[in-house]
Design an enzyme around this catalytic site. Structure first.
Site, short mmCIF file in Angstrom:
data_model
loop_
_atom_site.label_atom_id
_atom_site.label_comp_id
_atom_site.label_asym_id
_atom_site.label_seq_id
_atom_site.Cartn_x
_atom_site.Cartn_y
_atom_site.Cartn_z
CG HIS A 75 -27.15 -1.90 -35.30
ND1 HIS A 75 -27.91 -2.27 -36.38
CD2 HIS A 75 -26.47 -3.02 -34.91
CE1 HIS A 75 -27.69 -3.55 -36.65
NE2 HIS A 75 -26.83 -4.03 -35.76
CG HIS A 134 -31.05 4.49 -41.78
ND1 HIS A 134 -29.79 5.03 -41.59
CD2 HIS A 134 -31.18 3.49 -40.87
CE1 HIS A 134 -29.18 4.37 -40.61
NE2 HIS A 134 -30.00 3.43 -40.16
CG HIS A 158 -31.76 -1.68 -33.91
ND1 HIS A 158 -32.41 -0.57 -34.40
CD2 HIS A 158 -30.69 -1.86 -34.73
CE1 HIS A 158 -31.78 -0.12 -35.47
NE2 HIS A 158 -30.73 -0.89 -35.70
CG HIS A 184 -31.62 -4.36 -38.85
ND1 HIS A 184 -30.79 -4.21 -39.93
CD2 HIS A 184 -31.20 -3.45 -37.93
CE1 HIS A 184 -29.90 -3.26 -39.67
NE2 HIS A 184 -30.12 -2.78 -38.47
CG ASP A 199 -32.15 0.47 -39.03
OD1 ASP A 199 -32.73 1.55 -39.22
OD2 ASP A 199 -30.93 0.38 -38.75
CG ASP A 207 -27.03 3.28 -37.22
OD1 ASP A 207 -26.89 2.21 -36.62
OD2 ASP A 207 -27.80 3.42 -38.21
CG HIS A 208 -30.60 2.96 -34.73
ND1 HIS A 208 -31.78 3.34 -35.34
CD2 HIS A 208 -29.81 2.50 -35.72
CE1 HIS A 208 -31.69 3.09 -36.65
NE2 HIS A 208 -30.51 2.59 -36.90
FE FE Z 1 -29.54 1.96 -38.64
ZN ZN Z 2 -29.45 -0.93 -37.49
#
Ligand code: FE
Ligand code: ZN
Length: 257
Positions: A58, A171, A56, A114, A133, A60-61
């Site tokens: 975001h 995570h 996805h 999410h 996530d 942080d990915h």
């Molecule tokens: Fe994440």
């Molecule tokens: Zn995420």
């Protein structure tokens, strides 16, 4: 056929995964939040990278994608529906597509909730699920772009996979998730044993992934909306499963354990 999975911890609590198809050596990396540790791992192994798989949009990915592409020439695959907000895609994926990594094949699952475009990757032959996530160990992702019924449907899709399926999530949130899980399901002996095991793993600095679908069905409250004792605790004996899930998600959002 077999798929080797290596955990690469990224940022403070993200997990990226280096996947290698054992027969051909083809390699993919799932969710490069940053490039440095991925490049270090590739260099240490003396291998290249063929694909980057994105679950996805975001940061942080995906934030390490451009640097990894520049360094390795890897191609990028992710949700076609989110192409406008993902790094440039060489392959646009959607529900039920097959993604081939050498002789290993992932089935693409749409798991919105999410985010609207969130994908999960299921390698059916080896039984490995990369769900980022959507489903966490003992938890689930926050409803940032989706509503509770949408996320509930995505979680049901994952819960219906074979029990031995390994769950590799995005995570390391497991200890905090366990505290919330125990607050709503305190009499669940399997959960209590699992929480103790999680504490032991974390005290040793070890990851709590992979879990399995069977373990999550037995201990993850977000898959257990039908459970009578959880319903009683929430005062929702007569609600639908999706309503119980929604109440659990709201409670977790404000939980301070
Ligand atoms: Fe994440
Ligand atoms: Zn995420």
């Amino acid at each position: 056929m077999s798929l080797a999975v290596e955990i690469v911890p990224l940022l403070s609590d993200n997990y990226g995964y280096l996947l290698t198809d054992s027969q051909t050596g083809a390699a993919a990396f799932v969710d490069p939040a940053e490039a440095g540790p991925v490049l270090d791992r590739l260099r240490a192994k003396g291998v290249g990278l063929d694909w980057i798989l994105l679950t996805h949009h975001h940061g942080d990915h995906v934030a390490g994608t451009a640097e990894l592409v520049a360094a390795t020439g890897a191609r990028v695959a992710g949700a076609g529906a989110d192409a406008h907000r993902l790094p440039p895609l060489d392959r646009a994926l959607a529900e039920d597509d097959r993604f081939e990594l050498g002789r290993s094949t992932a089935r693409v699952l749409a798991t919105p909730g999410h985010t609207t475009g969130h994908l999960s990757f299921l390698f059916e032959a080896s039984g490995d699920l990369f769900c980022a996530d959507t489903l966490f160990v003992l938890g689930c992702g926050r409803l940032i772009e989706g509503d509770a019924p949408t996320m509930w449907a995505s979680l049901q899709k994952l819960a219906g996979l074979p029990e031995a399926t390994r769950v590799w999530c995005g995570h390391e949130y497991t200890q905090a998730n366990a505290r919330f899980a125990l607050s709503v399901d305190p009499d669940n002996a399997a959960l209590r044993a699992r929480a103790a095991e999680v504490d032991r793993l974390r005290a040793e600095g070890r990851p709590t992934v992979p879990s399995t679908i069977g373990a999550e069905r037995a201990t993850n409250p977000f898959l257990r909306a039908a459970d009578p004792s959880i319903r009683r605790r929430l005062g929702l004996e007569r609600a639908s499963d999706a309503e119980v899930f929604a109440a659990l998600r709201r409670a977790k959002d404000v939980f301070r354990g």
